[in-house]
Design a protein around this motif. Sequence first.
Motif: not given
Ligand code: FAD
Length: 346
Positions: A34, A47, A87, A287
Amino acid sequence: MAVQADCVIVGAGPCGLFQVFELGLLDLKAHVIDALPNAGGQCAELYPDKPIYDIPAWPVIGAQELIDNLMKQIRPFHPTFHLGQQVTEVTPLDSPGFRLRTSAGTEFHTRTVIVAGGVGAFQPVLLKLDGIEKFEDRQLFYRVKDPSLHHGKHLVVLGGGDSALDWTLALADKAASLTLIHRSDKFRAQDTSIGKARVLAAAGRMRILAGHVHAYEQAGGRVTGLKVKTVTEGDVTVPVDHILAFYGLSPKLGPIADWGLNLNKHQIAVDTEKFETSTPGIYAVGDINYYPGKKKLILSGFHEAALAAFAIKHRLFPNEKIHLQYTTTSSVMHQRLGVETPKGGA
Ligand code: FAD
């Protein structure tokens, strides 16, 4: 020497972390990379203190608490974390698999890649002053790696959130002087931190200015002062050795867009059976992916991670029969989880 791996997960958000768990249940070990210095993705960065109400079986759970629980849940599978590095490159190897390179110069040779990059890598919002970038890591810092570097310096901290206030409090008594500059006198940080900063300012141990930095002074190849248009004191020049800028983080899809994967707008197109991208062997969960009906929710990413894990296991061991086993009753699962099989179980 490249790190050799079966599975490399790009992104340590909730979906990347749960991917570790699902791979672990199938006896696959993961490396997790990450760009941020901590695991947790949006939950931890954007958050951490907010309650989430739609995680199955948790009527309410704090966002950071969810991440802490996931970290605990994946402990039996001993993932290797490579944090604080983005990455930058993913290219095919001659033998089946991929070469990954990171911003820290680490190289991985892996048979599969799972992109769990969320909305992209979080990058600090930059201080927008002409030519200031050439002072980055010498006098301008967007992250504090070694606090002692800033001891005895004239410090200016920019921003009004938790990072700005936390580092202000940590460094106020160690700096030669410290000025906290925020666009208004309304901060976005914890009330207790704001209160402590105001007490320090009232005691003359630091200064708080409401205003915005519009220019800087330099001499002998160094920044010597920041020019601030303040709300109450007019134009002020603040002497400075080090600037710590905490204007927040903004996500950028960044290098992921250049890995040759089919995209749908800013998301990676996948199928809904394996969550595989247009490049066989590269998967995408959470996401970052797109398929018809996609909803950017944590629970969607958890489901995707489970199915991707089965597909990855099949890709790596095509001749092995992969049975669905319940964690409740399977002694194999218990062994992998490091828990005891109850008497009379399995
Ligand atoms: P992320 O949490 O975005 O994590 C992705 C990670 O990948 C990051 O740490 C980033 O640094 C890393 N990354 C990206 N590209 C690279 C790269 N090239 N090299 C190294 N690292 C990289 N969802 C719900 O289900 N319920 C809720 O109530 C809810 N409330 C929310 C409230 C807020 C204010 C926000 C902003 C979002 C909310 N969400 C909620 C959405 C939820 O947070 C996301 O769906 C979730 O975080 C997605 O998880 P993820 O692991 O796919 O990605």
